[in-house]
Design an enzyme around this catalytic site. Structure first.
Site, PDB file in Angstrom:
ATOM      1  N   HIS A 221     -20.331  36.715  10.191  1.00  0.00           N
ATOM      2  CA  HIS A 221     -20.254  37.500   8.949  1.00  0.00           C
ATOM      3  C   HIS A 221     -20.942  38.861   9.119  1.00  0.00           C
ATOM      4  O   HIS A 221     -20.470  39.883   8.622  1.00  0.00           O
ATOM      5  CB  HIS A 221     -20.957  36.761   7.809  1.00  0.00           C
ATOM      6  CG  HIS A 221     -20.338  35.459   7.429  1.00  0.00           C
ATOM      7  ND1 HIS A 221     -20.922  34.246   7.707  1.00  0.00           N
ATOM      8  CD2 HIS A 221     -19.185  35.176   6.777  1.00  0.00           C
ATOM      9  CE1 HIS A 221     -20.171  33.274   7.238  1.00  0.00           C
ATOM     10  NE2 HIS A 221     -19.106  33.799   6.674  1.00  0.00           N
TER      11      HIS A 221
ATOM     12  N   SER B 235     -19.046  29.098  12.675  1.00  0.00           N
ATOM     13  CA  SER B 235     -18.500  28.680  11.388  1.00  0.00           C
ATOM     14  C   SER B 235     -19.604  27.994  10.602  1.00  0.00           C
ATOM     15  O   SER B 235     -20.426  27.276  11.180  1.00  0.00           O
ATOM     16  CB  SER B 235     -17.345  27.693  11.606  1.00  0.00           C
ATOM     17  OG  SER B 235     -17.044  27.019  10.391  1.00  0.00           O
TER      18      SER B 235
ATOM     19  N   LYS C 228     -11.069  34.620  13.234  1.00  0.00           N
ATOM     20  CA  LYS C 228     -11.069  33.152  13.400  1.00  0.00           C
ATOM     21  C   LYS C 228     -10.065  32.527  12.431  1.00  0.00           C
ATOM     22  O   LYS C 228      -9.346  31.611  12.778  1.00  0.00           O
ATOM     23  CB  LYS C 228     -12.454  32.554  13.174  1.00  0.00           C
ATOM     24  CG  LYS C 228     -12.463  31.041  13.426  1.00  0.00           C
ATOM     25  CD  LYS C 228     -13.827  30.460  13.381  1.00  0.00           C
ATOM     26  CE  LYS C 228     -14.277  30.142  11.994  1.00  0.00           C
ATOM     27  NZ  LYS C 228     -13.539  29.026  11.358  1.00  0.00           N
TER      28      LYS C 228
ATOM     29  N   ARG D 263     -19.172  25.571   8.871  1.00  0.00           N
ATOM     30  CA  ARG D 263     -18.914  24.124   8.934  1.00  0.00           C
ATOM     31  C   ARG D 263     -19.459  23.481  10.211  1.00  0.00           C
ATOM     32  O   ARG D 263     -19.520  22.259  10.291  1.00  0.00           O
ATOM     33  CB  ARG D 263     -17.409  23.851   8.813  1.00  0.00           C
ATOM     34  CG  ARG D 263     -16.893  24.182   7.413  1.00  0.00           C
ATOM     35  CD  ARG D 263     -15.442  23.764   7.209  1.00  0.00           C
ATOM     36  NE  ARG D 263     -15.061  23.795   5.817  1.00  0.00           N
ATOM     37  CZ  ARG D 263     -14.317  24.749   5.240  1.00  0.00           C
ATOM     38  NH1 ARG D 263     -13.879  25.763   5.950  1.00  0.00           N
ATOM     39  NH2 ARG D 263     -14.026  24.687   3.960  1.00  0.00           N
TER      40      ARG D 263
END
Ligand code: PAF
Length: 289
Positions: free
Chosen positions: A39, A189, A153, A191
């Protein structure tokens, strides 16, 4: 300049008033928070292109399916705000669900994206890209950016957003930034933190298999065969595979198993689960892999 934290569209408009009046360019980095280096690379790209940078943090319920991870999606607003301030963001838009969807989530208008939203991730997450397109259009209308930066991504998401901008003739330059990876190749990520220790050890296989697939296509193996081998490698490593695909980036929709060769914009894509964690990744020839 100190960071403006805006929880409503009215606060956001006030925060951006001076920038707009002064003719400054505005860059937007839409996020769902829980920020990592990926990010922050998007923030840096916006910072390098625009006078004023806005980031949004909103975990968008309309892009999650009923059995997906909306409730447990990691939310770390304090750390996110500190990082955004440290990286020179001017304003953060952090609406709640009622602010983002004033008519309520159920009655909110959703945008269909024919074709593109039905393949690859869309085939496994019905309604996901309608939710993404809808929230991104709302963010575009609220922020009115000149530039919007997204990560590669989520390549299919990037294609959906480019289509949104083209179809509505939005005067926004959409920038796609390379995927940031851990040292073992795993795409960053939010996640990834769901992974157990043993799953985390297996996870980089996804990137390795995608890279092998690109190499096999370059050597002239038919795309269908390449995908069959890629799928098998992932299954052997313990993944439950949603899809494995080779596509030109300019056409993510057409499946061409008999095709041979490697166009300049060839990309290998996959989504696969380790335990309950769904990972996605892609590797593109254009990235010089
Ligand atoms: O990529 C994401 O984090 C989200 O899908 C986005 C673009 C912020 C829309 O909710």
């Amino acid at each position: 300049m100190t960071l403006s934290v805006c929880r409503s569209v009215a606060e956001l408009s006030a925060a951006l008033m001076a920038a707009r009046a002064g003719g400054q360019s505005i860059g937007l980095v839409p996020t769902m928070g829980n920020l990592h280096a990926g990010h922050l690379s998007l923030v840096a790209a916006a910072r390098g292109r625009c006078d004023t940078v806005v980031a949004s943090i909103f975990v968008n319920p309309t892009q999650f399916g009923p059995n997906e991870d909306f409730q447990r999606y990691p939310r770390t607003p304090e750390q996110d705000l500190a990082q955004l301030e440290a990286h020179g963001v001017d304003a953060v838009f952090m609406p709640d669900v009622d602010e983002m969807y004033p008519l309520g989530e159920r009655d909110a208008i959703r945008l269909e994206v024919p074709g593109l939203s039905e393949v690859l991730c869309g085939a496994h997450r019905p309604g996901h890209f309608a939710g993404v397109a809808s929230v991104v259009l709302r963010l575009f209308l609220d922020v009115r950016p000149d530039v919007a930066v997204f990560g590669r991504k989520d390549l299919q998401q990037l294609a959906v957003i480019r289509r949104l901008v083209e179809d509505f003739r939005l005067p926004i330059d959409v920038v796609g930034m390379p995927t940031c990876r851990e040292s073992d190749g795993l795409a960053m990520s939010s996640r990834n933190q769901y992974l157990s220790e043993s799953e985390r050890a297996q996870a980089p296989v996804l990137h390795a298999v995608l890279s092998q697939m690109l190499a096999a296509a370059q050597q002239g193996d038919p795309w269908g065969d390449v995908c069959t081998v890629g799928r098998q490698c992932l299954q052997d490593a313990g993944f439950k595979v949603d899809y494995v695909a080779l596509r030109p980036e300019s056409d993510l929709v057409s499946d061409e198993p008999q095709r041979i060769g490697a166009p300049d914009d060839l990309v290998a894509l996959a989504a696969a689960r380790l335990g309950s964690t769904r990972l996605i990744d892609n590797v593109a020839l254009s990235e010089g892999v």
